[in-house]
Design an enzyme around this catalytic site. Structure first.
Site, PDB file in Angstrom:
ATOM      1  CB  SER A   1      10.730   1.266  -4.903  1.00  0.00           C
ATOM      2  OG  SER A   1      11.998   1.971  -4.695  1.00  0.00           O
TER       3      SER A   1
ATOM      4  CE1 TYR B   1      12.235  -3.723  -6.758  1.00  0.00           C
ATOM      5  CE2 TYR B   1      13.382  -1.473  -6.746  1.00  0.00           C
ATOM      6  CZ  TYR B   1      12.476  -2.559  -6.087  1.00  0.00           C
ATOM      7  OH  TYR B   1      11.988  -2.178  -4.971  1.00  0.00           O
TER       8      TYR B   1
HETATM    9  N1  LIG Z   1      14.305  -2.777   1.240  1.00  0.00           N
HETATM   10  C1  LIG Z   1      14.129  -1.813   0.782  1.00  0.00           C
HETATM   11  O1  LIG Z   1      15.256  -0.999   0.679  1.00  0.00           O
HETATM   12  C2  LIG Z   1      13.096  -1.392  -0.135  1.00  0.00           C
HETATM   13  C3  LIG Z   1      12.813  -0.165  -0.826  1.00  0.00           C
HETATM   14  C4  LIG Z   1      12.094   0.460  -1.559  1.00  0.00           C
HETATM   15  C5  LIG Z   1      10.872  -0.388  -1.690  1.00  0.00           C
HETATM   16  N2  LIG Z   1      10.883  -1.677  -1.455  1.00  0.00           N
HETATM   17  C6  LIG Z   1       9.784  -2.479  -1.453  1.00  0.00           C
HETATM   18  O2  LIG Z   1       9.185  -3.092  -0.272  1.00  0.00           O
HETATM   19  C7  LIG Z   1       8.459  -4.222  -0.368  1.00  0.00           C
HETATM   20  C8  LIG Z   1       8.992  -5.095   0.636  1.00  0.00           C
HETATM   21  O3  LIG Z   1      10.344  -5.605   0.627  1.00  0.00           O
HETATM   22  P1  LIG Z   1      11.484  -5.956   1.728  1.00  0.00           P
HETATM   23  O4  LIG Z   1      12.385  -4.865   1.673  1.00  0.00           O
HETATM   24  O5  LIG Z   1      10.528  -5.984   3.196  1.00  0.00           O
HETATM   25  O6  LIG Z   1      11.883  -7.083   1.254  1.00  0.00           O
HETATM   26  P2  LIG Z   1      11.887  -8.741   1.791  1.00  0.00           P
HETATM   27  O7  LIG Z   1      12.145  -9.003   3.101  1.00  0.00           O
HETATM   28  O8  LIG Z   1      12.531  -9.652   0.727  1.00  0.00           O
HETATM   29  O9  LIG Z   1      10.205  -8.853   1.619  1.00  0.00           O
HETATM   30  C9  LIG Z   1       9.552  -9.366   0.255  1.00  0.00           C
HETATM   31  C10 LIG Z   1       8.255 -10.170   0.581  1.00  0.00           C
HETATM   32  O10 LIG Z   1       7.574 -10.032  -0.570  1.00  0.00           O
HETATM   33  C11 LIG Z   1       7.202 -11.554  -0.728  1.00  0.00           C
HETATM   34  N3  LIG Z   1       7.345 -12.080  -2.092  1.00  0.00           N
HETATM   35  C12 LIG Z   1       8.286 -11.847  -3.010  1.00  0.00           C
HETATM   36  N4  LIG Z   1       7.993 -12.772  -4.018  1.00  0.00           N
HETATM   37  C13 LIG Z   1       6.691 -13.080  -3.972  1.00  0.00           C
HETATM   38  C14 LIG Z   1       5.803 -13.989  -4.460  1.00  0.00           C
HETATM   39  N5  LIG Z   1       6.327 -14.416  -5.923  1.00  0.00           N
HETATM   40  N6  LIG Z   1       4.359 -14.230  -4.018  1.00  0.00           N
HETATM   41  C15 LIG Z   1       4.149 -13.799  -2.803  1.00  0.00           C
HETATM   42  N7  LIG Z   1       4.947 -12.957  -2.088  1.00  0.00           N
HETATM   43  C16 LIG Z   1       6.146 -12.693  -2.749  1.00  0.00           C
HETATM   44  C17 LIG Z   1       8.295 -12.218   0.196  1.00  0.00           C
HETATM   45  O11 LIG Z   1       7.549 -13.524   0.464  1.00  0.00           O
HETATM   46  P3  LIG Z   1       8.029 -14.943   0.149  1.00  0.00           P
HETATM   47  O12 LIG Z   1       9.451 -14.941  -0.360  1.00  0.00           O
HETATM   48  O13 LIG Z   1       7.643 -15.784   1.375  1.00  0.00           O
HETATM   49  O14 LIG Z   1       6.864 -15.133  -0.872  1.00  0.00           O
HETATM   50  C18 LIG Z   1       8.379 -11.385   1.546  1.00  0.00           C
HETATM   51  O15 LIG Z   1       7.099 -11.380   2.143  1.00  0.00           O
HETATM   52  C19 LIG Z   1       8.909  -4.602  -1.988  1.00  0.00           C
HETATM   53  O16 LIG Z   1       7.765  -4.396  -2.865  1.00  0.00           O
HETATM   54  C20 LIG Z   1      10.166  -3.714  -2.174  1.00  0.00           C
HETATM   55  O17 LIG Z   1      10.503  -3.675  -3.732  1.00  0.00           O
HETATM   56  C21 LIG Z   1      11.901  -2.175  -0.393  1.00  0.00           C
END
Ligand SMILES: NC(=O)c1ccc[n+]([C@@H]2O[C@H](COP(=O)([O-])OP(=O)(O)OC[C@H]3O[C@@H](n4cnc5c(N)ncnc54)[C@H](OP(=O)(O)O)[C@@H]3O)[C@@H](O)[C@H]2O)c1
Length: 249
Positions: A141, A154
């Site tokens: 990120s 984070y």
């Molecule tokens: N959205 C943003 O603006 C943004 C910006 C920068 C970086 N990111 C990064 O992008 C990545 C994806 O996030 P997203 O935005 O797509 O959010 P999201 O829709 O909440 O997806 C998060 C994913 O991580 C999985 N996860 C969470 N805890 C877990 C665990 N204990 N074991 C296995 N899987 C787990 C969730 O699956 P389950 O809940 O089914 O386990 C889900 O598939 C993350 O690393 C986040 O930090 C996001």
């Protein structure tokens, strides 16, 4: 595009960016192992991939249980008959309110965003290094660029993951391994829904498309998604600490 992935693992494939990457990899012909905790969401993603003519397998796993990652990685590689690409997209970012010092939340972020990431990406890097090919994609990120006051746990987890990926890139890219660090800005997913102050918001599909386009260059690099966040990172990194600590960014 010369880059082709036949067998992939996506950790964090049950929603958001990971789901979109899994769908796009499957649409381009890859067999994809979908890993996360929520079985019903993984089944939903797998079913829609199969309906579209692709191949997907579901594996329920909690990335906080990092000791279970290596055996599951081996089992999935056996199931797929090899591996070309591993994507670590799992991540958590609990709400931290002003004045909150909650070790349980910090611990959850370090366990999933960092330790789980290392537990999955390490075996993949080792395997790719031995086979002299493969792509490792880590979803880090822009939050890792600086220690912001809002969410120390984070920022720490993402800064450390970016550094780990850089080290691994320096270690295995000479073996022909493509190590890609993705630093998204704001993406419209469950993680950001309802949050205030978002700008330049892109869809998970667009973030996935940009991620795979960067990976397809096969030049082992770090990239911002979308690319204009690189400018923000440059500015943010150059702000002196005595000014940065007065900001609410
Ligand atoms: N959205 C943003 O603006 C943004 C910006 C920068 C970086 N990111 C990064 O992008 C990545 C994806 O996030 P997203 O935005 O797509 O959010 P999201 O829709 O909440 O997806 C998060 C994913 O991580 C999985 N996860 C969470 N805890 C877990 C665990 N204990 N074991 C296995 N899987 C787990 C969730 O699956 P389950 O809940 O089914 O386990 C889900 O598939 C993350 O690393 C986040 O930090 C996001």
């Amino acid at each position: 595009m010369a880059w082709s992935v036949k067998r992939a693992i996506v950790v964090g494939a049950s929603s958001g960016i990971g789901e979109a990457i899994a769908r796009q990899l499957a649409a381009s012909g890859a067999e994809v192992a979908l890993v996360a905790r929520r079985k019903e969401e993984l089944d939903r993603v797998a079913e829609s991939i199969r309906t579209a003519g692709g191949k997907a397998f579901v594996h329920v796993h909690d990335a906080a249980h990092s000791s279970e990652a290596a055996p599951l990685f081996d089992a999935i590689v056996t199931e797929l008959g090899g591996l070309d690409c591993l994507v670590y997209a799992a991540g958590v970012m609990p709400e931290i309110v002003e004045g909150e010092f909650d070790f349980a939340k910090d611990r959850a972020m370090v366990e999933v965003n960092l330790l789980g990431a290392i537990a999955w990406c390490g075996p993949a890097a080792q395997r790719f290094s031995a086979q002299k090919s493969g792509t490792l994609i880590g979803i880090s990120s822009i939050a890792g660029e600086r220690g912001r006051r809002g969410n120390p746990g984070y920022c720490t987890s993402k800064a450390a993951f970016s550094t780990w990926l850089e080290s691994m890139r320096n270690r295995v890219s000479r073996d022909g391994v493509n190590v890609v660090t993705i630093k998204p800005g704001f993406v419209d997913t469950a993680m950001t829904r309802g949050k205030k102050g978002l700008f330049w918001l892109v869809s998970a599909d667009d973030a996935a498309r940009m991620t795979l386009a960067l990976a397809a260059k096969e030049n082992s690099a770090a990239g911002f998604v979308p690319g204009r966040w690189a400018l923000v990172a440059l500015v943010v990194r150059s702000i002196p600490s005595f000014i940065f600590r007065r900001m609410n960014f």
